[in-house]
Enzyme design. Structure first.
Site, PDB file in Angstrom:
ATOM      1  CD  GLU A 165      30.059  -5.700   8.449  1.00 16.32           C
ATOM      2  OE1 GLU A 165      30.296  -5.410   7.251  1.00 16.32           O
ATOM      3  OE2 GLU A 165      29.602  -4.879   9.268  1.00 16.32           O
ATOM      4  CG  HIS A 199      24.738  -2.823   8.157  1.00 19.38           C
ATOM      5  ND1 HIS A 199      24.842  -4.111   7.663  1.00 19.38           N
ATOM      6  CD2 HIS A 199      25.992  -2.311   8.129  1.00 19.38           C
ATOM      7  CE1 HIS A 199      26.099  -4.366   7.360  1.00 19.38           C
ATOM      8  NE2 HIS A 199      26.817  -3.306   7.641  1.00 19.38           N
TER       9      HIS A 199
END
Length: 312
Positions: A165, A199
């Site tokens: 990420e 997400h």
């Protein structure tokens, strides 16, 4: 690299959106695109996801190198574009970690108080500080470390997710947005929004866990998205200020380990006081502890192509 914006703003935004979409879609590619059979175990499922996350991250890194107007392809300079550097490593780890821990002063204070209470319960026991007691405690700690090292979820939370990420949403996207001419304050908003939207793939998982309660699942995912936006802004701030990928990476790992900061505790009022004091200290030290000259020898002639040192 050439001076001035090397990309148009729409092109930079499109590239960043494509990277965020690729990161999420690739996680489901084995079953949706490749039509592979379901994995035989949860560990196999997670290992498959690790491979997908690594693949999408490498694609984003390669695409960033192709999109940016890079003139010099020396390995050292190219890695510095992504904040991967061998200099000032100690500062990039210790200072951001110390700063981030201030946000968790309440949580850390509560853990300390609980440890003191546990120690008081055994302080009068015979042999608490004997060699056998110390040896047993060390064995317990060693077994705990081994259990963590063999836990597939620990690898996801503390290794794979933070590394991939940060590579995609910080190292690649911030470089592209800066190259597109976006101001750093705009980047602190744009990047985290894409980071939080990535997400959203957890919604169905939460929806199932909440037994199909749409409102409750929406509230939980909304809280999580809000937290990821705040953290994404902080991680982007660390990367832009320091130019070091290690800075947001260690903060990411620490936050994943600690979870949400403790705001108050009915049982231990001192934990609430510690949280308030920690947040005040965090805000006071936010800029001083992220001064670019702490992480770079020559802020006027930085190795990084986007010259973050001279812009801040």
């Amino acid at each position: 690299m050439e001076e001035g914006p090397g990309l148009s703003r729409p092109a930079a935004l499109a590239a960043c959106f494509s990277m965020a979409l690729l990161y999420v879609v690739t996680l489901y590619a084995p079953t949706v695109v490749l039509r592979l059979p379901p994995p035989s175990s949860f560990k196999s499922f997670m290992m498959r996801r690790f491979a997908c996350a690594a693949f999408s991250s490498l694609v984003s890194v390669a695409a960033t190198a192709l999109v940016l107007p890079i003139r010099r392809w020396e390995v050292c300079d190219l890695l510095a574009v992504y904040g991967i550097r061998g200099d000032h490593v100690l500062q990039a780890v210790v200072l951001p970690l110390s700063l981030t821990s201030l946000m968790y002063a309440g949580s850390l204070a509560l853990k300390l108080l609980l440890w003191v209470d546990s120690w008081k319960e055994h302080e009068n026991c015979f042999g608490c500080f004997s060699f056998e007691y110390i040896y047993t405690s060390v064995q317990f700690l060693f077994r705990w470390i081994l259990s963590r090292a063999s836990n597939i979820l620990a690898w996801r939370n503390f290794v794979v997710a933070p590394l991939t990420e940060e590579l995609v949403f910080r190292a690649c996207m911030i470089s592209i947005l800066l190259c597109g001419g976006f101001e750093k304050y705009s980047i602190l908003i744009l990047g985290p929004i894409l980071f939080s939207l990535a997400h959203l793939n957890h919604f169905m998982e939460i929806y199932v866990k909440q037994n199909g309660q749409l409102l409750k699942a929406s509230m939980i995912i909304g809280l999580q998205l809000g937290y990821t936006v705040v953290f994404g802004s902080y991680a982007s701030f660390l990367f832009i200020r320091t130019g070091h990928l290690l800075a947001p990476l260690v903060a990411h790992i620490f936050c994943n380990y600690m979870g949400l900061p403790l705001l108050f505790s009915r049982r231990k009022g001192i934990a609430t006081v510690a949280f308030v004091a920690g947040m005040m200290g965090f805000l006071w030290l936010l800029f001083p502890m992220t001064r670019p000259d702490f992480y770079n020898d020559r802020t006027k002639n930085c190795r990084c192509w986007h010259a973050y040192c001279s812009r801040i």
